[in-house]
Design a protein around this motif. Structure first.
Motif, PDB file in Angstrom:
ATOM      1  N   VAL A  21      32.446   7.656  -9.084  1.00  0.00           N
ATOM      2  CA  VAL A  21      31.202   8.107  -8.477  1.00  0.00           C
ATOM      3  C   VAL A  21      30.542   6.959  -7.726  1.00  0.00           C
ATOM      4  CG1 VAL A  21      28.897   9.024  -8.904  1.00  0.00           C
ATOM      5  CG2 VAL A  21      30.849   9.875 -10.223  1.00  0.00           C
ATOM      6  N   GLY A  22      30.208   7.190  -6.473  1.00  0.00           N
ATOM      7  CA  GLY A  22      29.583   6.159  -5.668  1.00  0.00           C
ATOM      8  C   GLY A  22      28.092   6.028  -5.937  1.00  0.00           C
ATOM      9  N   ALA A  23      27.431   5.245  -5.140  1.00  0.00           N
ATOM     10  CA  ALA A  23      25.978   5.043  -5.233  1.00  0.00           C
ATOM     11  C   ALA A  23      25.563   4.643  -6.646  1.00  0.00           C
ATOM     12  CB  ALA A  23      25.233   6.301  -4.788  1.00  0.00           C
ATOM     13  N   GLU A  24      26.325   3.738  -7.257  1.00  0.00           N
ATOM     14  CA  GLU A  24      26.050   3.317  -8.622  1.00  0.00           C
ATOM     15  C   GLU A  24      24.650   2.728  -8.762  1.00  0.00           C
ATOM     16  OE1 GLU A  24      28.042  -0.209 -10.639  1.00  0.00           O
ATOM     17  OE2 GLU A  24      29.277   1.459 -11.323  1.00  0.00           O
ATOM     18  N   SER A  25      24.183   2.071  -7.725  1.00  0.00           N
ATOM     19  CA  SER A  25      22.863   1.439  -7.791  1.00  0.00           C
ATOM     20  C   SER A  25      21.740   2.451  -7.972  1.00  0.00           C
ATOM     21  CB  SER A  25      22.621   0.624  -6.510  1.00  0.00           C
ATOM     22  OG  SER A  25      22.665   1.470  -5.368  1.00  0.00           O
ATOM     23  N   GLU A  26      21.996   3.708  -7.607  1.00  0.00           N
ATOM     24  CA  GLU A  26      20.961   4.732  -7.703  1.00  0.00           C
ATOM     25  C   GLU A  26      20.734   5.198  -9.137  1.00  0.00           C
ATOM     26  OE1 GLU A  26      21.767   7.900  -5.027  1.00  0.00           O
ATOM     27  OE2 GLU A  26      21.907   6.612  -3.259  1.00  0.00           O
ATOM     28  N   TRP A  27      21.761   5.079  -9.995  1.00  0.00           N
ATOM     29  CA  TRP A  27      21.579   5.556 -11.372  1.00  0.00           C
ATOM     30  C   TRP A  27      21.712   4.470 -12.433  1.00  0.00           C
ATOM     31  CZ3 TRP A  27      25.999   4.625 -14.097  1.00  0.00           C
ATOM     32  CH2 TRP A  27      27.224   4.644 -13.404  1.00  0.00           C
ATOM     33  N   MET A  28      22.215   3.299 -12.039  1.00  0.00           N
ATOM     34  CA  MET A  28      22.372   2.214 -13.014  1.00  0.00           C
ATOM     35  C   MET A  28      21.024   1.856 -13.624  1.00  0.00           C
ATOM     36  SD  MET A  28      24.427   0.153 -14.597  1.00  0.00           S
ATOM     37  CE  MET A  28      25.970   0.022 -13.685  1.00  0.00           C
ATOM     38  N   GLY A  29      20.943   1.819 -14.937  1.00  0.00           N
ATOM     39  CA  GLY A  29      19.712   1.506 -15.652  1.00  0.00           C
ATOM     40  C   GLY A  29      18.849   2.713 -15.934  1.00  0.00           C
ATOM     41  N   LYS A  30      19.232   3.877 -15.395  1.00  0.00           N
ATOM     42  CA  LYS A  30      18.409   5.083 -15.573  1.00  0.00           C
ATOM     43  C   LYS A  30      19.142   6.202 -16.305  1.00  0.00           C
ATOM     44  CE  LYS A  30      16.382   4.120 -11.022  1.00  0.00           C
ATOM     45  NZ  LYS A  30      16.243   4.635  -9.633  1.00  0.00           N
ATOM     46  N   VAL A  31      20.436   6.330 -16.030  1.00  0.00           N
ATOM     47  CA  VAL A  31      21.190   7.479 -16.536  1.00  0.00           C
ATOM     48  C   VAL A  31      22.178   7.036 -17.612  1.00  0.00           C
ATOM     49  CG1 VAL A  31      22.777   9.333 -15.931  1.00  0.00           C
ATOM     50  CG2 VAL A  31      20.957   8.680 -14.338  1.00  0.00           C
ATOM     51  N   PRO A  32      22.029   7.539 -18.843  1.00  0.00           N
ATOM     52  CA  PRO A  32      23.002   7.212 -19.892  1.00  0.00           C
ATOM     53  C   PRO A  32      24.274   8.041 -19.720  1.00  0.00           C
ATOM     54  CG  PRO A  32      21.373   8.735 -20.748  1.00  0.00           C
ATOM     55  CD  PRO A  32      20.946   8.402 -19.330  1.00  0.00           C
ATOM     56  N   ASP A  33      25.296   7.700 -20.462  1.00  0.00           N
ATOM     57  CA  ASP A  33      26.523   8.492 -20.408  1.00  0.00           C
ATOM     58  C   ASP A  33      26.272   9.872 -21.001  1.00  0.00           C
ATOM     59  OD1 ASP A  33      29.549   8.741 -20.155  1.00  0.00           O
ATOM     60  OD2 ASP A  33      29.228   9.196 -22.274  1.00  0.00           O
ATOM     61  N   PRO A  34      26.591  10.947 -20.276  1.00  0.00           N
ATOM     62  CA  PRO A  34      26.313  12.311 -20.763  1.00  0.00           C
ATOM     63  C   PRO A  34      27.016  12.631 -22.077  1.00  0.00           C
ATOM     64  CG  PRO A  34      26.850  12.314 -18.421  1.00  0.00           C
ATOM     65  CD  PRO A  34      27.156  10.951 -18.917  1.00  0.00           C
ATOM     66  N   GLY A  35      28.286  12.217 -22.207  1.00  0.00           N
ATOM     67  CA  GLY A  35      29.015  12.491 -23.439  1.00  0.00           C
ATOM     68  C   GLY A  35      28.385  11.812 -24.633  1.00  0.00           C
ATOM     69  N   ALA A  36      27.900  10.579 -24.446  1.00  0.00           N
ATOM     70  CA  ALA A  36      27.229   9.856 -25.530  1.00  0.00           C
ATOM     71  C   ALA A  36      25.930  10.539 -25.918  1.00  0.00           C
ATOM     72  CB  ALA A  36      26.977   8.413 -25.107  1.00  0.00           C
ATOM     73  N   VAL A  37      25.202  11.062 -24.913  1.00  0.00           N
ATOM     74  CA  VAL A  37      23.946  11.778 -25.194  1.00  0.00           C
ATOM     75  C   VAL A  37      24.229  13.014 -26.035  1.00  0.00           C
ATOM     76  CG1 VAL A  37      22.023  13.050 -24.187  1.00  0.00           C
ATOM     77  CG2 VAL A  37      22.805  10.920 -23.121  1.00  0.00           C
TER      78      VAL A  37
END
Length: 591
Positions: free
Chosen positions: A562-578
């Motif tokens: 998935v591109g645009a990593e800078s847009e979600w890094m630090g904000k979005v946790p891993d969905p499977g872990a959630v």
């Protein structure tokens, strides 16, 4: 790229190709529904059962894998569609109803994610049902080195057939499951292979390729896999120049990225040249001569065996692979050296050994259709639980998973393909429905066994496969804690069973803490429960682990692409872990 085929219907093609094996070797039978070729239950096979060895993978690699079923070789081969792994139920059917299980079963496939997960889950289900089972994935390719291969490791290509041949010969001689499994690891660890192809292949029934799928006429792909996967690089080279590159990748100790096996002129080696399906026998002969000459003149190596043929193909791939097996002491005694086992006779279509007259003249009408009886599937344990309390606790966790679906879906839409939340919710709802129907067993193993098939059938995607493997392994982990005396399952027993299941899961995924997966929640939970016995502290540790995934760079799973990593890094946790975090927090809150 050749795009014309005599049979364009891929389903019909696979079925008829498998059926043809029963025409060329009357000692094998065909389960059409599950695409399984297996040895017929002869008097010899039933009176003197041996370790059963099951392999398989996608079709398109013929004669692998079903073509290696026969006396002295595989007990069964399971086929998927073209270039796609068979599903878990097919493999499970092969283990539980098509082969003898008295001496144990080795499930062995090539190191590709789909095969590892599906064959691995079937192996764990067999263990959970009480069948002594081992699993191993062969990796022999050096065309893709350590850096590029990463945690996935080496792919399985042409040389893997040598592993199968040697261990199957040992099984035929009466080797134990432990001996066969150990030898598989040893042979694979002494094996290097690399492939090369002048063209990609076209799969029957698919659209014609785009121009970017075609290798330029003047180039050769060095290290190409058996599904059109790229290798290390493309070259414009003559055969001698190409062979020089390939041998260096296999032998040169200075190539640290690919130096998996140290081979010197003092070592005894076996050379295998495998046709990827589309090279004429005339040209393969030229390849063999060139490889042998360079091995001797450049590296001072004269192989003690040269094996040539079409063993593991890529449909009609216009290429070949070369493999070197360093012979080593098996520790098994006279008659069971690697070379003796390699030379042992075998009756299989894909191997260069004729079927004996006695086999043709034998009664070849018997079939194997051993149904897995419920007593073996649900073998009682001495571990007890309060079924109603377990229902209450589990329901609390599953309810939280269902409530969290929109949040998990939102996260997965950003860093994945958006199906994680829906898949987990579907599985949670199905388990709740199952637990609400009928009496709940107080036997801990039986209680868990009631849940496992529901998760398998209703939880989709990679998460579904991971949960299914883990739960099957958890059943086996509980069985390991059974001392034979009645005891109630406590936090200590659950922790030990969970650790065992986590070890089993590690066979099928390289994911570890820090890779931004559900493991970032699972491992802290297990470790904390093991050290404290406190499920609430363990759940909090899982929550902390999930929170940390927000700042992790993904190294596995869909998020890698998935591109645009800078847009979600630090904000979005891993969905499977959630999703797993919510399950564990719910369980802890109700405990």
């Amino acid at each position: 790229m050749q795009t014309k085929h005599f049979i364009d219907d891929p389903t019909h093609l696979v079925h008829t190709a498998l059926h043809s094996l029963t025409l060329t070797n009357p000692s094998v039978a065909f389960d059409l529904t599950n695409k399984i070729i297996y040895r017929r239950p002869t008097k010899e096979l039933l009176d003197e059962p041996k370790v059963s060895i099951i392999s398989g993978g996608g079709s398109g690699h013929e004669p692998a894998f079903a073509g290696f079923v026969g006396k002295g070789f595989l007990t069964a081969g399971v086929a998927g569609t073209i270039f796609a792994s068979p599903n878990t139920l097919q493999v499970q059917r092969a283990i539980m109803s098509r082969v003898p299980t008295e001496k144990g079963v080795l499930v062995i496939t090539f190191n590709y994610t789909g095969d590892v997960l599906n064959f691995g889950l079937a192996a764990e289900k067999a263990k959970a049902a009480g069948v002594e089972t081992e699993f191993f994935a062969i990796g022999d390719d050096v065309g893709v080195g350590r850096e590029k291969g990463g945690k996935v490791g080496r792919r399985g290509i042409g040389g893997s057939i040598l592993v199968l041949k040697i261990i199957c010969a040992l099984a035929e001689l009466g080797g134990s499951l432990s001996e066969v499994y150990t030898l598989a690891k040893k042979v694979a660890g002494n094996l290097v292979s690399v492939g090369a192809s002048m063209e990609h292949v076209h799969v029957p029934g698919r659209e014609n390729p785009n121009s970017d799928e075609i290798i330029p006429t003047e180039e050769i792909e060095v290290g190409m896999g058996i599904h059109n996967e790229p290798g290390s690089h493309k070259v414009s080279a003559t055969l001698p120049e190409l062979v020089k590159i390939m041998l260096a990748q296999m032998i040169d100790p200075e190539d640290k990225d690919r130096h998996f096996v140290h081979i010197t002129k003092q070592d005894k080696v076996v050379l295998l040249i495998n046709n990827l399906g589309g090279v004429s026998n005339l040209e393969i002969g030229g390849v063999v001569a060139e490889v042998h000459t360079q091995l001797k003149e450049k590296w001072g190596i004269t192989p003690v065996r040269v094996i040539v043929g079409t063993f593991i193909t890529s449909l009609n791939g216009l290429g070949f692979s070369a493999s070197l097996l360093k012979l080593d002491d098996t520790g098994l005694g006279q008659g069971k050296s690697m070379l003796e086992l390699l030379d042992a006779p075998a009756e299989a279509f894909g191997w260069a050994a004729a079927t004996r007259t006695s086999t043709w003249e034998a009664d070849n009408s018997a079939t194997m259709d051993r149904e897995a009886d419920s007593a073996r599937d649900l073998k009682a344990s001495h571990l007890s639980i309060d079924a109603q309390q377990a229902h209450t606790v589990l329901k609390a966790g599953l309810d939280k998973v269902i409530v969290a679906e929109p949040e998990v879906t939102k996260y997965d839409t950003i860093v994945g393909d958006g199906d994680c939340g829906i898949g987990l919710k579907r599985g949670a709802e199905a388990v709740l429905k199952e637990l609400s129907s009928g009496d709940l067993p107080t036997d801990a193993v039986a209680f868990l066994n009631k849940i496992v098939p529901v998760v398998e059938h209703h939880t989709d995607g990679t998460s579904g496969a991971l949960y299914s493997i883990f739960l099957n392994a958890l059943v086996h982990g509980l069985r390991e804690q059974d001392t034979g005396s009645s005891q109630k399952v406590d936090a200590k027993i659950w922790a030990a069973a969970l650790k065992s299941a986590r070890t089993a899961l590690g066979k099928y995924t390289p994911a570890a803490v820090g890779d931004r997966t559900l493991i970032d929640a699972l491992d802290p939970f297990i470790e904390t429960l093991s050290s404290t016995g406190d499920v609430k502290k363990a759940a909090e540790a899982a929550k902390e682990g999930t929170e940390k995934t927000k700042t992790m760079k993904a190294s596995l799973g869909r998020a890698v692409y998935v591109g645009a990593e800078s847009e979600w890094m630090g904000k979005v946790p891993d969905p499977g872990a959630v999703g797993l975090q919510e399950l564990l927090l719910g369980i802890a809150g109700a405990s």
